[in-house]
Design an enzyme around this catalytic site. Sequence first.
Site, mmCIF file in Angstrom:
data_model
loop_
_atom_site.group_PDB
_atom_site.id
_atom_site.type_symbol
_atom_site.label_atom_id
_atom_site.label_comp_id
_atom_site.label_asym_id
_atom_site.label_seq_id
_atom_site.Cartn_x
_atom_site.Cartn_y
_atom_site.Cartn_z
ATOM 1 N N ALA A 6 -0.996 11.972 0.994
ATOM 2 C CA ALA A 6 -1.662 13.067 2.119
ATOM 3 C C ALA A 6 -3.254 13.199 1.509
ATOM 4 C CB ALA A 6 -1.073 14.517 1.752
ATOM 5 N N CYS A 52 -4.083 0.333 -2.392
ATOM 6 C CA CYS A 52 -3.843 -0.400 -1.842
ATOM 7 C C CYS A 52 -2.997 -1.576 -2.394
ATOM 8 C CB CYS A 52 -5.337 -1.327 -1.773
ATOM 9 S SG CYS A 52 -6.421 -0.555 -0.713
ATOM 10 N N CYS A 66 -10.753 -4.175 0.113
ATOM 11 C CA CYS A 66 -11.709 -3.041 0.366
ATOM 12 C C CYS A 66 -12.495 -3.111 -1.205
ATOM 13 C CB CYS A 66 -10.893 -1.586 0.162
ATOM 14 S SG CYS A 66 -10.446 -1.360 -1.383
ATOM 15 N N CYS A 71 -10.739 -2.821 -4.276
ATOM 16 C CA CYS A 71 -9.914 -3.926 -4.746
ATOM 17 C C CYS A 71 -10.660 -5.285 -5.045
ATOM 18 C CB CYS A 71 -8.965 -4.229 -3.570
ATOM 19 S SG CYS A 71 -7.755 -3.118 -3.293
ATOM 20 N N ASN A 95 0.795 -1.208 -0.017
ATOM 21 C CA ASN A 95 -0.111 0.181 -0.021
ATOM 22 C C ASN A 95 0.738 1.197 -0.215
ATOM 23 O OD1 ASN A 95 0.747 -0.875 2.628
ATOM 24 N ND2 ASN A 95 -0.983 0.482 3.410
ATOM 25 N N ILE A 96 0.413 2.271 -0.896
ATOM 26 C CA ILE A 96 1.043 3.382 -0.796
ATOM 27 C C ILE A 96 0.154 4.678 -0.585
ATOM 28 C CG2 ILE A 96 2.506 5.043 -2.431
ATOM 29 C CD1 ILE A 96 3.252 2.403 -4.081
ATOM 30 N N GLU A 97 0.197 5.442 0.262
ATOM 31 C CA GLU A 97 -0.461 6.556 0.903
ATOM 32 C C GLU A 97 0.057 7.858 0.361
ATOM 33 O OE1 GLU A 97 -0.907 5.913 5.027
ATOM 34 O OE2 GLU A 97 -2.279 4.121 4.597
ATOM 35 N N GLU A 106 -3.098 -4.531 -3.272
ATOM 36 C CA GLU A 106 -3.549 -5.646 -4.104
ATOM 37 C C GLU A 106 -3.616 -4.742 -5.644
ATOM 38 O OE1 GLU A 106 -4.769 -4.960 -1.237
ATOM 39 O OE2 GLU A 106 -6.187 -6.355 -0.478
#
Length: 142
Positions: free
Chosen positions: A58, A65, A98, A101, A54-56, A67
């Site tokens: 701001a 996600c 989620c 995904c 997962n790469i978030e 996946e």
Amino acid sequence: MASAGLRYEVSSEELDTISTKAIAAKESALCPYSKFRVGACLLTQSGECIIGVNIESASYPVGVCAERVAFATALTAGHRDFKAIAVSSDITPGVSPCGMCRQFMRDFTTPSFPVFRYDADGNYTLKTIGEVRLPMDIRRIV
Ligand code: THU
């Protein structure tokens, strides 16, 4: 072959490999906001393992996600047929994908596609993508 392996045509060796890689991938998760690490390892029909984390952002919805990162990476490399995915998180039981995904994975697989969800202790629960409710009931697009 594990019993799950027989049913889903994933050998116990393949399951060992994708679970190990999904668990290890969590180390690369970029989740400074949620601090919720997720690692995924997608197994292609040709036997390749493609990881995602997962790469978030701001701006929360911009984040992706594990996946979808794994699927997007695999699709970019030209893969179109997939055997299974392992998803690892630090909670027990393992995290459920989620809605986005679920939809995305269904777009590129069949209903029998297995999602192995690994928990904090390395144990898994298993559901096929056909067993989870989807936002839309569409067929794969490629
Ligand atoms: N996340 C995943 O990467 N996969 C899942 O199956 C559930 C949630 C991520 C999204 C977000 O970065 C963090 O976990 C908290 O929801």
